[in-house]
Design a protein around this motif. Structure first.
Motif, mmCIF file in Angstrom:
data_model
loop_
_atom_site.group_PDB
_atom_site.id
_atom_site.type_symbol
_atom_site.label_atom_id
_atom_site.label_comp_id
_atom_site.label_asym_id
_atom_site.label_seq_id
_atom_site.Cartn_x
_atom_site.Cartn_y
_atom_site.Cartn_z
ATOM 1 N N MET A 138 0.853 -1.172 0.000
ATOM 2 C CA MET A 138 0.000 0.000 0.000
ATOM 3 C C MET A 138 0.898 1.235 0.000
ATOM 4 S SD MET A 138 -2.833 1.217 2.773
ATOM 5 C CE MET A 138 -4.257 0.485 2.044
ATOM 6 N N ASP A 139 0.546 2.198 -0.805
ATOM 7 C CA ASP A 139 1.301 3.447 -0.885
ATOM 8 C C ASP A 139 0.552 4.537 -0.132
ATOM 9 O OD1 ASP A 139 2.832 5.630 -1.515
ATOM 10 O OD2 ASP A 139 2.363 5.618 -3.645
ATOM 11 N N PHE A 140 1.141 5.007 0.939
ATOM 12 C CA PHE A 140 0.520 6.056 1.746
ATOM 13 C C PHE A 140 0.831 7.453 1.210
ATOM 14 C CE2 PHE A 140 0.716 2.443 4.576
ATOM 15 C CZ PHE A 140 -0.482 2.505 5.253
ATOM 16 N N GLY A 141 1.698 7.542 0.209
ATOM 17 C CA GLY A 141 2.082 8.837 -0.322
ATOM 18 C C GLY A 141 3.131 9.536 0.517
ATOM 19 N N CYS A 142 3.521 8.896 1.611
ATOM 20 C CA CYS A 142 4.558 9.420 2.494
ATOM 21 C C CYS A 142 4.996 8.269 3.399
ATOM 22 C CB CYS A 142 4.041 10.597 3.319
ATOM 23 S SG CYS A 142 2.698 10.184 4.459
ATOM 24 N N ASP A 143 5.845 8.560 4.330
ATOM 25 C CA ASP A 143 6.277 7.553 5.290
ATOM 26 C C ASP A 143 5.062 7.049 6.080
ATOM 27 O OD1 ASP A 143 8.561 6.323 7.043
ATOM 28 O OD2 ASP A 143 7.191 7.316 8.463
ATOM 29 N N PRO A 144 4.862 5.719 6.182
ATOM 30 C CA PRO A 144 3.694 5.203 6.900
ATOM 31 C C PRO A 144 3.583 5.707 8.341
ATOM 32 C CG PRO A 144 4.717 3.446 5.641
ATOM 33 C CD PRO A 144 5.628 4.633 5.556
ATOM 34 N N GLY A 145 4.695 5.893 9.009
ATOM 35 C CA GLY A 145 4.655 6.432 10.371
ATOM 36 C C GLY A 145 4.129 7.850 10.410
ATOM 37 N N GLU A 146 4.547 8.667 9.438
ATOM 38 C CA GLU A 146 4.056 10.046 9.363
ATOM 39 C C GLU A 146 2.560 10.061 9.053
ATOM 40 O OE1 GLU A 146 6.450 12.060 6.484
ATOM 41 O OE2 GLU A 146 8.269 11.883 7.684
ATOM 42 N N TRP A 147 2.135 9.161 8.150
ATOM 43 C CA TRP A 147 0.714 9.067 7.810
ATOM 44 C C TRP A 147 -0.103 8.712 9.052
ATOM 45 C CZ3 TRP A 147 -3.073 5.403 8.189
ATOM 46 C CH2 TRP A 147 -4.244 5.625 7.467
ATOM 47 N N THR A 148 0.376 7.734 9.811
ATOM 48 C CA THR A 148 -0.328 7.305 11.014
ATOM 49 C C THR A 148 -0.411 8.430 12.030
ATOM 50 O OG1 THR A 148 0.394 5.026 10.649
ATOM 51 C CG2 THR A 148 -0.383 5.583 12.867
ATOM 52 N N ASP A 149 0.685 9.169 12.198
ATOM 53 C CA ASP A 149 0.673 10.310 13.126
ATOM 54 C C ASP A 149 -0.345 11.358 12.688
ATOM 55 O OD1 ASP A 149 2.630 9.136 14.680
ATOM 56 O OD2 ASP A 149 4.266 10.340 13.836
ATOM 57 N N ALA A 150 -0.364 11.680 11.389
ATOM 58 C CA ALA A 150 -1.298 12.685 10.879
ATOM 59 C C ALA A 150 -2.740 12.205 11.016
ATOM 60 C CB ALA A 150 -0.974 13.006 9.418
ATOM 61 N N TRP A 151 -2.971 10.938 10.719
ATOM 62 C CA TRP A 151 -4.319 10.379 10.817
ATOM 63 C C TRP A 151 -4.778 10.382 12.270
ATOM 64 C CZ3 TRP A 151 -6.535 5.777 12.784
ATOM 65 C CH2 TRP A 151 -7.810 5.508 12.313
ATOM 66 N N SER A 152 -3.900 10.002 13.175
ATOM 67 C CA SER A 152 -4.248 9.987 14.591
ATOM 68 C C SER A 152 -4.541 11.384 15.118
ATOM 69 C CB SER A 152 -3.116 9.352 15.404
ATOM 70 O OG SER A 152 -2.944 8.007 15.052
ATOM 71 N N ALA A 153 -3.861 12.379 14.569
ATOM 72 C CA ALA A 153 -4.051 13.755 15.012
ATOM 73 C C ALA A 153 -5.434 14.298 14.653
ATOM 74 C CB ALA A 153 -2.972 14.657 14.425
ATOM 75 N N THR A 154 -6.161 13.612 13.772
ATOM 76 C CA THR A 154 -7.502 14.074 13.404
ATOM 77 C C THR A 154 -8.494 13.890 14.536
ATOM 78 O OG1 THR A 154 -8.205 11.952 12.454
ATOM 79 C CG2 THR A 154 -7.100 13.522 10.970
ATOM 80 N N GLY A 155 -8.132 13.082 15.543
ATOM 81 C CA GLY A 155 -9.016 12.886 16.681
ATOM 82 C C GLY A 155 -9.928 11.678 16.562
ATOM 83 N N ILE A 156 -9.722 10.862 15.559
ATOM 84 C CA ILE A 156 -10.524 9.654 15.413
ATOM 85 C C ILE A 156 -10.312 8.791 16.656
ATOM 86 C CG2 ILE A 156 -10.797 7.543 14.052
ATOM 87 C CD1 ILE A 156 -9.915 9.220 11.623
ATOM 88 N N SER A 157 -11.403 8.235 17.156
ATOM 89 C CA SER A 157 -11.290 7.460 18.392
ATOM 90 C C SER A 157 -10.520 6.164 18.173
ATOM 91 C CB SER A 157 -12.675 7.147 18.956
ATOM 92 O OG SER A 157 -13.273 6.105 18.213
#
Length: 51
Positions: A1-20
């Motif tokens: 899967m291509d996240f368009g960036c580093d998977p760790g950075e993607w996860t950090d950004a996604w988590s920052a959205t506040g999703i439970s």
């Protein structure tokens, strides 16, 4: 899967959205089962197309 960036950075950004923490992330080979489970549990199912 291509996240368009580093998977760790993607996860950090996604988590920052506040999703439970009550979420599931599955790949395409599980999609039919996940949809069926969501239907049985009467919960929303969101499919995200990575393309």
């Amino acid at each position: 899967m291509d996240f368009g960036c580093d998977p760790g950075e993607w996860t950090d950004a996604w988590s920052a959205t506040g999703i439970s923490h009550h979420w599931a992330l599955g790949t395409g080979h599980c999609i039919a089962e996940l949809k069926a489970l969501a239907d049985l549990m009467d919960v929303e199912f969101v499919e995200v197309d990575p393309a």
